[in-house]
Scaffold this motif. Structure first.
Motif, PDB file in Angstrom:
ATOM      1  N   UNK B 245      -0.475   9.183  -2.732  1.00 16.95           N
ATOM      2  CA  UNK B 245      -0.204   8.090  -3.669  1.00 16.95           C
ATOM      3  C   UNK B 245       0.765   7.066  -3.079  1.00 16.95           C
ATOM      4  N   UNK B 246       1.073   7.214  -1.782  1.00 13.62           N
ATOM      5  CA  UNK B 246       2.039   6.285  -1.181  1.00 13.62           C
ATOM      6  C   UNK B 246       1.510   4.853  -1.253  1.00 13.62           C
ATOM      7  N   UNK B 247       2.418   3.921  -1.490  1.00 16.05           N
ATOM      8  CA  UNK B 247       2.044   2.507  -1.461  1.00 16.05           C
ATOM      9  C   UNK B 247       1.466   1.987  -2.750  1.00 16.05           C
ATOM     10  N   UNK B 248       1.359   2.834  -3.769  1.00 19.62           N
ATOM     11  CA  UNK B 248       0.803   2.352  -5.033  1.00 19.62           C
ATOM     12  C   UNK B 248       1.651   1.196  -5.577  1.00 19.62           C
ATOM     13  N   UNK B 249       1.019   0.072  -5.828  1.00 22.81           N
ATOM     14  CA  UNK B 249       1.739  -1.087  -6.367  1.00 22.81           C
ATOM     15  C   UNK B 249       2.419  -1.943  -5.329  1.00 22.81           C
ATOM     16  N   UNK B 250       2.380  -1.515  -4.057  1.00 17.56           N
ATOM     17  CA  UNK B 250       3.086  -2.291  -3.027  1.00 17.56           C
ATOM     18  C   UNK B 250       2.459  -3.667  -2.802  1.00 17.56           C
ATOM     19  N   UNK B 251       1.123  -3.780  -3.070  1.00 20.38           N
ATOM     20  CA  UNK B 251       0.486  -5.084  -2.868  1.00 20.38           C
ATOM     21  C   UNK B 251       1.146  -6.132  -3.756  1.00 20.38           C
ATOM     22  N   UNK B 252       1.527  -5.689  -4.966  1.00 23.19           N
ATOM     23  CA  UNK B 252       2.144  -6.645  -5.886  1.00 23.19           C
ATOM     24  C   UNK B 252       3.583  -6.949  -5.470  1.00 23.19           C
ATOM     25  N   UNK B 253       4.273  -5.922  -4.939  1.00 28.43           N
ATOM     26  CA  UNK B 253       5.619  -6.157  -4.402  1.00 28.43           C
ATOM     27  C   UNK B 253       5.542  -7.199  -3.286  1.00 28.43           C
ATOM     28  N   UNK B 254       4.524  -7.030  -2.420  1.00 27.66           N
ATOM     29  CA  UNK B 254       4.350  -7.952  -1.299  1.00 27.66           C
ATOM     30  C   UNK B 254       4.076  -9.359  -1.786  1.00 27.66           C
ATOM     31  N   UNK B 255       3.181  -9.484  -2.758  1.00 26.02           N
ATOM     32  CA  UNK B 255       2.865 -10.813  -3.297  1.00 26.02           C
ATOM     33  C   UNK B 255       4.117 -11.420  -3.918  1.00 26.02           C
ATOM     34  N   UNK B 256       4.853 -10.607  -4.683  1.00 23.42           N
ATOM     35  CA  UNK B 256       6.064 -11.114  -5.337  1.00 23.42           C
ATOM     36  C   UNK B 256       7.063 -11.620  -4.302  1.00 23.42           C
ATOM     37  N   UNK B 257       7.283 -10.825  -3.233  1.00 22.05           N
ATOM     38  CA  UNK B 257       8.243 -11.239  -2.203  1.00 22.05           C
ATOM     39  C   UNK B 257       7.797 -12.551  -1.563  1.00 22.05           C
ATOM     40  N   UNK B 258       6.505 -12.650  -1.250  1.00 21.86           N
ATOM     41  CA  UNK B 258       5.989 -13.862  -0.626  1.00 21.86           C
ATOM     42  C   UNK B 258       6.168 -15.062  -1.548  1.00 21.86           C
ATOM     43  N   UNK B 259       5.836 -14.872  -2.809  1.00 21.66           N
ATOM     44  CA  UNK B 259       5.926 -15.993  -3.751  1.00 21.66           C
ATOM     45  C   UNK B 259       7.382 -16.411  -3.960  1.00 21.66           C
ATOM     46  N   UNK B 260       8.274 -15.423  -4.093  1.00 20.40           N
ATOM     47  CA  UNK B 260       9.697 -15.761  -4.222  1.00 20.40           C
ATOM     48  C   UNK B 260      10.142 -16.527  -2.976  1.00 20.40           C
ATOM     49  N   UNK B 261       9.543 -16.189  -1.837  1.00 21.74           N
ATOM     50  CA  UNK B 261       9.868 -16.883  -0.590  1.00 21.74           C
ATOM     51  C   UNK B 261       9.142 -18.202  -0.413  1.00 21.74           C
ATOM     52  N   UNK B 262       8.421 -18.668  -1.431  1.00 27.53           N
ATOM     53  CA  UNK B 262       7.850 -20.002  -1.367  1.00 27.53           C
ATOM     54  C   UNK B 262       6.423 -20.080  -0.843  1.00 27.53           C
ATOM     55  N   UNK B 263       5.737 -18.946  -0.721  1.00 26.30           N
ATOM     56  CA  UNK B 263       4.329 -18.997  -0.311  1.00 26.30           C
ATOM     57  C   UNK B 263       3.492 -19.346  -1.544  1.00 26.30           C
ATOM     58  N   UNK B 264       2.553 -20.291  -1.366  1.00 26.11           N
ATOM     59  CA  UNK B 264       1.777 -20.752  -2.511  1.00 26.11           C
ATOM     60  C   UNK B 264       0.523 -19.924  -2.703  1.00 26.11           C
TER      61      UNK B 264
END
Lengths: 497, 323
Positions: B245-264
């Motif tokens: 079950x490792x990594x469950x939900x990490x895709x959303x963490x990644x998207x959130x980090x990118x978006x907070x960092x200004x990726x559109x």
């Protein structure tokens, strides 16, 4: 007669730009008041103030003699003011009737949307405009021209007294334009006043009663239309004498460079025998949907054709993607620079160099310096007005955007260039510059195809013209045979004797 | 001034200043925050999110989304762990196998989107279940643990990679910093990077400019999922065990980090530096909230609010410039 509308001493500043400077304009019932000027002259800003999108810095607006404050679009509608915008304000996924009455639905006794009322009202409107569109059709299924007509129907449906048409005909065919003019005349006879913005001067001849010229936010002149000659109008618009709308040229035509032997798409295209020679500008004339753009896109590898045979410098070539076409030396400037010609959110440099990123590799890495140098070269040589090469292209004017598109292909140095509606929606001065650039390219022995719906432009620029009608070439005219009448007859599929 | 405010550089600078302000505030208000051990712990925790955010950034810039990244984390982690435990493969080969797993996943995602023309959201939602299912099948639903009693070299290697330090500095942090530099160069200094921005900004215009947009999109997905796989390897290393079950939900963490960092999310806009800053902001915030004894429910609420604030700020900025 009482005036419908007066706008007095209107001024508007944007940071760094005086968009409008003390403009006075009025409108009588039953008249078509043409508004002309180059892009950036202030026409759209003025109309946006009328529609409540912007607030003027000073000046006042009187509707029916009473001073009004137009705080937003809703307020404008209440006063009977409506604009048919150039860009569509319609939703593709819902029906025609829902688009027209969006936000103005009637409810039945159950509190639900009254679909019967919606249908019958829309039907009435379609009949009034003599349009054969079922109100339940999903908007996305309509052609661009039909969408434009629906947009107009929407404006009419508000029972507006003051209507603004902003370039309503750019997507319409001759026949639809005629119908639009009939509608406009009916509206006028019913007491509406109409502001009409257009870059096409030919069509003003048939409908304009009065004309106002704006330039750089200044009010230049207002006259009865019949008292203003075409030359006067152009001179006032550009602020200088334009002896000729089309630059003089002397062509030095060489060997055949491109042969389109056959393009076949069942029930759509059946093209054969098109040739383009070095240093020649060949026109593709015809109505929208006659197959001109479709042929160009097939040759360029942008769309698939069932059968296609193309020769370059006498050798058959196989083109199945735009990449292949570019490698064979063909460039294509699309007819819609915003949709597929430019990456609007990227900057000038990234757009200009988009066709040739690999050219700027140095030691395996992309050299920003080389890329910038190339972009600057074109900004200087063809005079692109931009504050910097890092400016996103969506902030440039139409004419300058078109020059960025052109630079893309000049950077790549393709030998064959297809210009699809290169001057659509750009102003007279910028048009002249584009023509001059095309002539210079022909001097450099490039073979050029120019697709245009603007007949004077085709006649003023081309050495030879292929006229398209319903997916076929119906006529080939040489320079000496060119006339608007001949082209129109071929384009309509009428035999010319 | 407006011109500057609209530029990507300004956007990055605004994010960097948020990061610095956050750092200063936490340093001043929170006991133990500024301690070296705490700071290196943050880096260690951020490592996996940052690596995934880098990858997600590629996919977002090309104009797509990848909801399967979290499943790729799990799948690659299990693949590496199984190879180490049951097939006595050398640790380096096991890692490479994990990364190749990621590359295959990325390729499949890219093909679904470019050739089957399925919108990225749906395509990667589908593959996310497929990858997770495969992960559970081959792991048989059980953790795959590498014990030092059975595989001493492998266990030692994983320990160094997962939680080892060089001169007090976490190895995992070194990995994501070097990786960040390399990916930055790829995005800004190679033709592939240029093509990714062009494709994301206007796919049709890029295609008509002679860019192979299909290949560009597939490459972006391969980069993304190889990085997700690396994230999976790092987790396996940290835990000395592959978890299904490792990594469950990490895709959303990644998207959130990118978006907070200004990726559109609209494509064509963003940078690796932005994604890194976004991941650091999230990591520091979590750490600060933890040290202040704020429970994880409240932490979620705060992070969610930060995400919304970041996007709203961009839109506000754009509107101001737009008119």
């Amino acid at each position: 007669m009482e005036k419908l509308l007066e706008m007095e001493h209107i001024s508007k500043n944007f940071p760094g730009v005086k968009a409008l400077d003390d403009i006075n304009i009025d409108l009588y019932p039953g008249e078509v008041h043409a508004l002309v000027g180059e892009n950036g002259a202030g026409k759209s800003t003025l109309m946006k103030i009328l529609n409540g999108v912007y607030q003027p810095d000073c000046g006042r607006i009187l509707v029916g003699g009473k001073e009004v404050h137009i705080s937003d679009t809703h307020a404008a509608h209440k006063l009977g003011i409506n604009i048919v915008f150039q860009e569509f304000n319609l939703c593709n996924a819902i029906s025609v009737s829902n688009n027209i009455f969006i936000g103005r639905h009637k409810h039945n006794k159950w509190g639900m949307v009254d679909d019967k009322w919606l249908y019958s009202e829309t039907k009435k409107l379609m009949d009034y405009m003599r349009l054969d569109i079922d109100p339940n059709t999903i908007l996305g299924e309509l052609s661009v021209a039909e969408k434009q007509l629906v947009e107009i129907a929407k404006a009419i449906s508000t029972n507006a007294k003051i209507l603004v048409f902003d370039e309503p005909t750019s997507a319409l065919t001759e026949k639809e334009i005629e119908r639009l003019f009939e509608i406009i005349k009916t509206l006028c006879s019913e007491g509406c006043g109409i502001f009409y913005i257009s870059h096409r001067m030919e069509e003003l001849d048939s409908i304009a009663d009065r004309i106002t010229v704006l330039r750089d936010g200044q009010h230049i002149d207002t006259r009865n239309y019949k008292d203003m000659s075409r030359d006067d109008m152009i001179r006032m618009m550009v602020g200088r004498e334009l002896n000729n709308q089309y630059p003089d040229f002397k062509r030095n035509i060489g060997a055949v460079i491109l042969e389109i032997d056959r393009v076949f798409v069942p029930e759509q295209l059946d093209i054969s025998g098109i040739q383009v020679r070095e240093g020649e500008i060949v026109g593709f004339a015809g109505l929208c949907g006659a197959g001109r753009t479709e042929t160009a896109r097939a040759v360029f590898g942008a769309d698939r054709a069932k059968e296609i045979q193309v020769k370059i410098l006498g050798k058959p070539v196989k083109i199945s993607t735009p990449k292949d076409a570019i490698e064979h030396g063909i460039g294509y400037l699309t007819d819609d620079r915003k949709q597929n010609g430019l990456a609007l959110r990227l900057d000038v440099e990234k757009n200009i160099n988009m066709t040739c990123y690999p050219m700027f590799l140095k030691n395996g890495l992309y050299s920003q310096r080389l890329a910038d140098e190339n972009a600057r070269k074109y900004i200087d040589s063809i005079n692109i007005k931009t504050p910097s090469i890092r400016q996103t292209v969506q902030n440039l004017s139409g004419g300058n955007q078109q020059k960025v598109v052109l630079s893309k292909w000049l950077s790549r140095e393709t030998q064959i260039l297809i210009f699809d509606e290169p001057t659509r929606g750009i102003d007279v001065g910028a048009k002249y510059e584009i023509y001059k650039l095309m002539n210079e390219l022909s001097k450099k022995r490039k073979g050029i195809i120019m697709i245009s719906s603007d007949l004077p432009e085709i006649i003023g620029m081309c050495d030879r013209v292929y006229v398209f009608c319903r997916g076929r070439v119906t006529g080939i005219l040489s320079q000496s045979e060119l006339s608007q009448e001949r082209i129109l007859r071929y384009a309509a599929g009428i035999d010319v004797r | 001034m407006n011109k500057i405010k609209n530029s990507p550089f300004f956007k990055l600078l605004s994010r960097l200043s948020v990061l610095i302000i956050l750092f200063v505030v936490l340093a001043l208000t929170t006991h133990n925050f500024i301690k070296l051990s705490n700071l290196t712990t943050i880096l260690l925790q951020v490592a996996i999110y940052a690596v995934i955010a880098y990858g997600v950034t590629f996919v977002l810039i090309v104009g797509a989304t990848d909801l399967s990244a979290g499943s790729v984390v799990g799948l690659a982690g299990i693949v590496s762990a199984l190879l180490l435990r049951d097939y006595a493969v050398s640790p380096v080969m096991a890692i490479i196998a994990g990364l190749i797993t990621g590359a295959v996943c990325g390729f499949l995602n890219g093909v679904c989107i470019t050739y089957l023309k399925i919108i990225p959201f749906v395509a990667t939602l589908g593959t996310s279940w497929i990858f997770r299912g495969v992960c559970q099948l081959i792991g048989d639903g059980q953790p795959v643990t590498i014990r030092s009693s059975e595989n001493p070299t492998a266990a030692e290697f994983l320990k160094v990679l997962g939680s080892g330090r060089i001169g007090g500095f976490p190895v995992a942090a070194i990995v994501f910093i070097i990786l960040g530099l390399a990916l930055s160069v790829i995005l800004s200094k190679t033709v592939l990077g240029r093509n990714i921005y062009a494709t994301g900004s206007n796919q049709e215009s890029a295609r008509l400019s002679g860019i192979n947009v299909r290949r560009t999109t597939i490459y972006a997905f391969i980069v993304c999922d190889v990085l997700a796989a690396l994230g999976g390897v790092l987790i396996t290393a940290r835990l000395s065990s592959g978890q299904v079950s490792a990594g469950t939900g990490y895709e959303l963490e990644g998207i959130a980090a990118a978006v907070i960092g200004g990726v559109s999310l609209m494509g064509g806009e963003g940078s690796i530096a932005g994604a890194l800053i976004g991941a650091l902001i999230m990591g520091m915030l979590r750490n600060g909230l933890n040290l202040n004894g704020i429970n994880s429910y409240w932490q979620q609420i705060v992070i969610g609010a930060v995400l919304i604030f970041a996007v709203a700020f961009d839109l506000f900025q754009r509107r101001k410039v737009g008119t």
